[in-house]
Design a protein around this motif. Sequence first.
Motif, PDB file in Angstrom:
ATOM      1  N   GLU A  64       0.819  -1.211   0.000  1.00 25.83           N
ATOM      2  CA  GLU A  64       0.000   0.000   0.000  1.00 25.83           C
ATOM      3  C   GLU A  64       0.853   1.262   0.000  1.00 25.83           C
ATOM      4  O   GLU A  64       0.562   2.226  -0.735  1.00 25.83           O
ATOM      5  CB  GLU A  64      -0.934  -0.013   1.214  1.00 25.83           C
ATOM      6  N   GLU A  65       1.914   1.279   0.830  1.00 26.85           N
ATOM      7  CA  GLU A  65       2.781   2.456   0.875  1.00 26.85           C
ATOM      8  C   GLU A  65       3.538   2.638  -0.437  1.00 26.85           C
ATOM      9  O   GLU A  65       3.737   3.765  -0.912  1.00 26.85           O
ATOM     10  CB  GLU A  65       3.772   2.341   2.040  1.00 26.85           C
ATOM     11  N   ILE A 114      12.606   7.254  -7.831  1.00 31.50           N
ATOM     12  CA  ILE A 114      11.276   7.803  -8.111  1.00 31.50           C
ATOM     13  C   ILE A 114      11.141   9.262  -7.670  1.00 31.50           C
ATOM     14  O   ILE A 114      10.253   9.971  -8.137  1.00 31.50           O
ATOM     15  CB  ILE A 114      10.142   6.953  -7.495  1.00 31.50           C
ATOM     16  N   MET A 115      12.035   9.724  -6.765  1.00 32.52           N
ATOM     17  CA  MET A 115      12.012  11.127  -6.362  1.00 32.52           C
ATOM     18  C   MET A 115      12.605  12.024  -7.447  1.00 32.52           C
ATOM     19  O   MET A 115      12.523  13.247  -7.371  1.00 32.52           O
ATOM     20  CB  MET A 115      12.738  11.298  -5.032  1.00 32.52           C
ATOM     21  N   ASP A 116      13.222  11.391  -8.441  1.00 31.05           N
ATOM     22  CA  ASP A 116      13.722  12.083  -9.633  1.00 31.05           C
ATOM     23  C   ASP A 116      13.155  11.342 -10.847  1.00 31.05           C
ATOM     24  O   ASP A 116      13.830  10.511 -11.457  1.00 31.05           O
ATOM     25  CB  ASP A 116      15.250  12.067  -9.657  1.00 31.05           C
ATOM     26  N   PRO A 117      11.883  11.592 -11.194  1.00 26.82           N
ATOM     27  CA  PRO A 117      11.196  10.824 -12.243  1.00 26.82           C
ATOM     28  C   PRO A 117      11.953  10.728 -13.563  1.00 26.82           C
ATOM     29  O   PRO A 117      11.814   9.738 -14.282  1.00 26.82           O
ATOM     30  CB  PRO A 117       9.874  11.591 -12.423  1.00 26.82           C
ATOM     31  N   SER A 118      12.796  11.729 -13.870  1.00 23.53           N
ATOM     32  CA  SER A 118      13.538  11.695 -15.135  1.00 23.53           C
ATOM     33  C   SER A 118      14.560  10.557 -15.163  1.00 23.53           C
ATOM     34  O   SER A 118      15.013  10.161 -16.236  1.00 23.53           O
ATOM     35  CB  SER A 118      14.247  13.034 -15.369  1.00 23.53           C
ATOM     36  N   ASP A 181      11.087  -7.965  -6.002  1.00 23.38           N
ATOM     37  CA  ASP A 181      10.229  -7.818  -7.168  1.00 23.38           C
ATOM     38  C   ASP A 181      11.017  -6.902  -8.094  1.00 23.38           C
ATOM     39  O   ASP A 181      11.678  -5.966  -7.630  1.00 23.38           O
ATOM     40  CB  ASP A 181       8.889  -7.186  -6.763  1.00 23.38           C
ATOM     41  N   ASN A 182      10.982  -7.150  -9.410  1.00 17.88           N
ATOM     42  CA  ASN A 182      11.798  -6.374 -10.347  1.00 17.88           C
ATOM     43  C   ASN A 182      11.459  -4.882 -10.361  1.00 17.88           C
ATOM     44  O   ASN A 182      12.289  -4.068 -10.777  1.00 17.88           O
ATOM     45  CB  ASN A 182      11.668  -6.938 -11.760  1.00 17.88           C
ATOM     46  N   ILE A 183      10.250  -4.533  -9.921  1.00 19.98           N
ATOM     47  CA  ILE A 183       9.887  -3.117  -9.834  1.00 19.98           C
ATOM     48  C   ILE A 183      10.163  -2.594  -8.430  1.00 19.98           C
ATOM     49  O   ILE A 183      10.889  -1.614  -8.248  1.00 19.98           O
ATOM     50  CB  ILE A 183       8.401  -2.893 -10.190  1.00 19.98           C
ATOM     51  N   PHE A 184       9.616  -3.261  -7.410  1.00 27.75           N
ATOM     52  CA  PHE A 184       9.826  -2.825  -6.026  1.00 27.75           C
ATOM     53  C   PHE A 184      11.303  -2.812  -5.652  1.00 27.75           C
ATOM     54  O   PHE A 184      11.755  -1.943  -4.896  1.00 27.75           O
ATOM     55  CB  PHE A 184       9.081  -3.745  -5.048  1.00 27.75           C
ATOM     56  N   LYS A 218      16.114   4.412   0.071  1.00 25.06           N
ATOM     57  CA  LYS A 218      14.979   3.788   0.740  1.00 25.06           C
ATOM     58  C   LYS A 218      14.246   2.839  -0.209  1.00 25.06           C
ATOM     59  O   LYS A 218      14.276   3.003  -1.428  1.00 25.06           O
ATOM     60  CB  LYS A 218      13.992   4.857   1.228  1.00 25.06           C
ATOM     61  N   TRP A 219      13.586   1.850   0.384  1.00 25.77           N
ATOM     62  CA  TRP A 219      12.652   1.014  -0.369  1.00 25.77           C
ATOM     63  C   TRP A 219      11.461   1.872  -0.768  1.00 25.77           C
ATOM     64  O   TRP A 219      11.236   2.936  -0.187  1.00 25.77           O
ATOM     65  CB  TRP A 219      12.172  -0.157   0.485  1.00 25.77           C
ATOM     66  N   LEU A 220      10.686   1.417  -1.719  1.00 28.40           N
ATOM     67  CA  LEU A 220       9.534   2.192  -2.174  1.00 28.40           C
ATOM     68  C   LEU A 220       8.501   2.397  -1.079  1.00 28.40           C
ATOM     69  O   LEU A 220       7.698   3.318  -1.137  1.00 28.40           O
ATOM     70  CB  LEU A 220       8.867   1.516  -3.382  1.00 28.40           C
TER      71      LEU A 220
END
Length: 314
Positions: A64-65, A114-118, A181-184, A218-220
């Motif tokens: 969820e987080e 993810i804090m730098d989407p580019s 997980d390949n994304i997480f 950090k983890w997602l």
Amino acid sequence: MKKLVSTFKLLAVLSVLTLSSCRDENNDIAQQEVLQNKATMADLKKEITPSSQAVPDVVQSQLEESKKNIEYYLKNDLQITGITVLGQLSTTKGIELSQSLISNQDQFIAIGNIMDPSSVKIGKIGDLYTGEDLITAQKGLKEMMSEEIKTGTNVLEVTWNGKNGKFTTLCFYNSTGIIWDNIFGGLVMMDTRGQVETTNDAAAKVASKWYKQWWTAKWLWGSKRGEIGYKITIYYSGSTVSNTDVSDWGNISLGKAKSESKVIKNSGAYGKCQYALGLCTPTGSLSFNASKFSVSFSGLGSNIVSNGSQSLYP
């Protein structure tokens, strides 16, 4: 003459044994490639024992987080649209199939902060990586899986929607949380500016002052995954430095880290250190160049690398 003939016979036997050994080695490699190319979800499901147990609260919270953070930073570029509980890995073959599936070049993976989407890239492994980078990425994923995934590990199938359309990934977990997980696991959250802390103890018999800087990945779902940093300390009297110390550290869960530091000015008007720090996810690699005193990153993957120097005055 007999000795010469015997020598030729011995060389012939050795040649046959060498060729046989090469063929055996090539056959092993070929068999591994066939397993990777032919491994399917249907094969894996045969090695999974269905489970009626609910997903642990800690895993549910992490999912969820992660979903909240992904949507906040990446907006519509990536979204979780479904979670399916598959069950528990019950055989060694299931583990081998899992390794092959998550490292297969047709499987999806994500890299970046993810804090730098580019910096974020999402796609099939074979599209994001080529040549040596592909070999490094697949090797890193397999090595990580062989260390972390055991029989009894639980498996989820996560459905995603992004710029590349819909796709699925395998998420491995146990009672303490998500393992990979390949994304997480491929993405991280980190402030590239780093954090700084300093203090001055001028009242001590030998006055000292230190400066610390560190970077945290950090983890997602928000918990700490890894950190690199250094700390320089000077000891002084009045405006004169008598000694300088430096320390460094680097660590990351499911990834690689390197840290090096040295004092380059020990005393006088100030103290100075040099540092070389880096961390990355399993699909990349780090190397330290002693002559340049720097850490460099190669391949593809989420990473932080910081090389530099720091001076500290009384």
